[in-house]
Design a protein around this motif. Structure first.
Motif, short mmCIF file in Angstrom:
data_model
loop_
_atom_site.label_atom_id
_atom_site.label_comp_id
_atom_site.label_asym_id
_atom_site.label_seq_id
_atom_site.Cartn_x
_atom_site.Cartn_y
_atom_site.Cartn_z
N ARG A 261 -9.18 -30.56 -3.66
CA ARG A 261 -8.03 -31.28 -4.22
C ARG A 261 -8.41 -31.94 -5.53
O ARG A 261 -7.64 -31.92 -6.49
CB ARG A 261 -7.53 -32.33 -3.21
N ARG A 262 -9.60 -32.52 -5.60
CA ARG A 262 -10.05 -33.15 -6.85
C ARG A 262 -10.10 -32.11 -7.97
O ARG A 262 -9.63 -32.35 -9.08
CB ARG A 262 -11.43 -33.78 -6.65
N GLN B 256 -8.40 -29.36 -8.14
CA GLN B 256 -7.02 -29.00 -8.45
C GLN B 256 -6.39 -30.03 -9.38
O GLN B 256 -5.73 -29.67 -10.37
CB GLN B 256 -6.20 -28.89 -7.17
N LEU B 257 -6.60 -31.31 -9.11
CA LEU B 257 -6.04 -32.37 -9.95
C LEU B 257 -6.65 -32.34 -11.35
O LEU B 257 -5.95 -32.55 -12.35
CB LEU B 257 -6.25 -33.73 -9.30
N LEU C 142 1.72 -36.03 -14.57
CA LEU C 142 0.64 -35.50 -13.73
C LEU C 142 1.00 -35.58 -12.25
O LEU C 142 0.73 -34.64 -11.50
CB LEU C 142 -0.67 -36.26 -14.00
N ALA D 16 1.31 -32.44 -9.73
CA ALA D 16 0.43 -32.42 -8.55
C ALA D 16 1.22 -32.57 -7.26
O ALA D 16 0.65 -32.54 -6.17
CB ALA D 16 -0.59 -33.55 -8.65
N SER E 180 -0.42 -41.76 -6.98
CA SER E 180 -1.23 -41.12 -8.01
C SER E 180 -2.24 -42.09 -8.61
O SER E 180 -3.13 -41.71 -9.33
CB SER E 180 -0.35 -40.53 -9.12
#
Length: 65
Positions: A18-19, A21-22, A43, A47, A54
Motif C-alpha cells: 500500500r505504501r 502504491q501511495l 491524492l 488513492a 489521508s
C-alpha cells in the motif's frame, strides 16, 4: 513460523504494498501537475481514501500555528 508471525508478515507485506502504491500515486501526480498543483485532497481521491484518513496527527505535529 507461528500463526501470529504469519499474520504479522502478511500485514507487513500489505502495508509495504500500500505504501508503494501511495508513493506511485503521488509521484504521478507531482510529475503531471508540479509541486504546487498537487493537494492532499487530490491524492486522497486518487488513492480512494477520505481526506480524513489521508493524514494523521501525532503529538509531535499537532501544535497550533
Amino acid at each position: 513460523m507461528s500463526a501470529g508471525e504469519q499474520r504479522h508478515d502478511k500485514i507487513s507485506t500489505r502495508r509495504i504494498a500500500r505504501r508503494n502504491q501511495l508513493l506511485d500515486i503521488a509521484r504521478e501526480a507531482f510529475v503531471a501537475r508540479g509541486y504546487h498543483g498537487v493537494t492532499m485532497a487530490l491524492l486522497a481521491r486518487r488513492a480512494d481514501v477520505t481526506n480524513l484518513c489521508s493524514t494523521t496527527t501525532s503529538p509531535a505535529n499537532s501544535t497550533s500555528i
